[in-house]
Design a protein around this motif. Structure first.
Motif, PDB file in Angstrom:
ATOM      1  N   UNK A 103      -6.124  -5.509   1.091  1.00  0.00           N
ATOM      2  CA  UNK A 103      -5.935  -4.349   0.205  1.00  0.00           C
ATOM      3  C   UNK A 103      -4.899  -3.403   0.812  1.00  0.00           C
ATOM      4  N   UNK A 104      -5.022  -3.130   2.101  1.00  0.00           N
ATOM      5  CA  UNK A 104      -4.103  -2.168   2.734  1.00  0.00           C
ATOM      6  C   UNK A 104      -2.658  -2.661   2.702  1.00  0.00           C
ATOM      7  N   UNK A 105      -2.490  -3.967   2.745  1.00  0.00           N
ATOM      8  CA  UNK A 105      -1.154  -4.585   2.688  1.00  0.00           C
ATOM      9  C   UNK A 105      -0.441  -4.227   1.375  1.00  0.00           C
ATOM     10  N   UNK A 106      -1.230  -3.990   0.324  1.00  0.00           N
ATOM     11  CA  UNK A 106      -0.644  -3.766  -1.006  1.00  0.00           C
ATOM     12  C   UNK A 106      -0.372  -2.291  -1.279  1.00  0.00           C
ATOM     13  N   UNK A 107      -0.805  -1.414  -0.376  1.00  0.00           N
ATOM     14  CA  UNK A 107      -0.602   0.028  -0.588  1.00  0.00           C
ATOM     15  C   UNK A 107       0.834   0.399  -0.228  1.00  0.00           C
ATOM     16  N   UNK A 108       1.505   1.087  -1.163  1.00  0.00           N
ATOM     17  CA  UNK A 108       2.879   1.535  -0.912  1.00  0.00           C
ATOM     18  C   UNK A 108       2.888   3.070  -0.987  1.00  0.00           C
ATOM     19  N   UNK A 109       4.006   3.725  -0.617  1.00  0.00           N
ATOM     20  CA  UNK A 109       4.041   5.193  -0.726  1.00  0.00           C
ATOM     21  C   UNK A 109       3.812   5.681  -2.159  1.00  0.00           C
ATOM     22  N   UNK A 110       4.044   4.810  -3.138  1.00  0.00           N
ATOM     23  CA  UNK A 110       3.847   5.232  -4.540  1.00  0.00           C
ATOM     24  C   UNK A 110       2.394   5.074  -5.004  1.00  0.00           C
TER      25      UNK A 110
END
Ligand SMILES: Cc1ncc(COP(=O)(O)O)c(C=O)c1O
Length: 269
Positions: A8-15
């Motif tokens: 899940x954390x891998x998919x988090x971006x600044x947006x």
């Protein structure tokens, strides 16, 4: 269902602003992990509890753990008003904004004006017509009263299914170790060491025995609208190609459950 926090954390971006969680089939997602990831990255959590009215996670109702919870009252759901749904939140700002947006961004509703509580309105921003009408809302209130007994019967049915199906080699019952109270919106099973064509033959033979099945769901990334993104999701593909759902409704009789299990057993073999 346990999740892989790293994935899940891998998919988090600044947006990224929010994590949307689907409680599949009404079984709770791993909310402790999701809430701690959200807290770490300052994200909102929206729970899609469309499959899980009254389902629980560690004693809390699904939809009440994140910042907002969504429910569907479409015709095939645990509560149905034909069309419609519900958003719940404890966040005053979100509730206020949702009320505004559901009705064209207008500050007062026709009902309030007709009752003389308001004589004018302003439009604060461009909104939508996402109102559930009064007739459907009254159907939902009556349906809500019938929900718990319906779910209690479904829980008994699921237990009988799990007991019977777990003896069949070649079948996995997802969420078989669940101990929470859940809605049992659907009864999914997954074939082991299978391919899509095999699953489709099994479904066809069940159909010939008078047993309706369905698929929940085809893989999203394979639909025309998304396939150009070129996602590679082998586990999702295996599950979606080899899953089907068995009949699940409160008035399903014991002899019918036994008939379904016996047919699954002989066909899968
Ligand atoms: C998990 C889930 N979320 C959302 C929806 C959408 O609900 P509606 O069609 O009421 O907007 C559905 C509908 O099938 C669903 O299964």
């Amino acid at each position: 269902m346990n999740i892989d926090p790293v994935d899940i954390e891998r998919k988090i971006t600044p947006k990224t602003k929010a994590i949307v969680v689907v409680h599949m089939a009404g079984f709770p997602a791993d909310m402790d992990s999701i809430m701690s990831i959200a807290q770490k990255h300052n994200l909102k959590v929206i729970e899609d509890a469309c499959h899980g009215p009254l389902s629980e996670y560690k004693g809390k109702k699904l939809g009440t753990i994140g910042d907002a919870g969504c429910f569907s009252f479409f015709s095939n759901k645990n509560i149905s008003t034909g069309e419609g749904g519900m958003l719940i939140t404890n966040n005053e700002d979100m509730a206020k904004r949702a009320r505004l947006l559901r009705s064209h961004g207008m500050t007062t509703m026709s009902y309030q004006r007709a009752k003389g509580h308001a004589t004018a309105y302003d439009i604060m921003e461009v909104g939508y017509n996402y109102r559930i009408d009064d007739i459907r809302a009254s159907i939902a209130i009556v349906q809500l009263q019938k929900l718990l007994p319906d779910l209690q019967k479904r829980a008994e049915i699921r237990q009988k299914y799990v007991e019977g199906l777990s003896l069949i080699k070649g079948i996995v019952v997802p969420f078989a170790d669940n101990t929470e109270f859940v809605s049992n919106y659907i009864m999914p099973v997954v074939l082991v060491n299978s391919i899509k064509e095999h699953r489709d033959i099994v479904r066809e033979q069940l159909h010939m025995a008078g047993i309706q099945t369905s698929i929940h769901y085809p893989a999203i990334h394979k639909f025309s609208a998304y396939k150009d993104y070129g996602a590679q999701l082998p586990i999702t593909e295996y599950v979606t190609d080899n899953e089907f759902t068995l009949p699940m409704f409160a008035s399903l009789r014991d002899d019918e459950i036994r008939y379904i299990i016996a047919n699954v057993k002989s066909i899968v073999k």
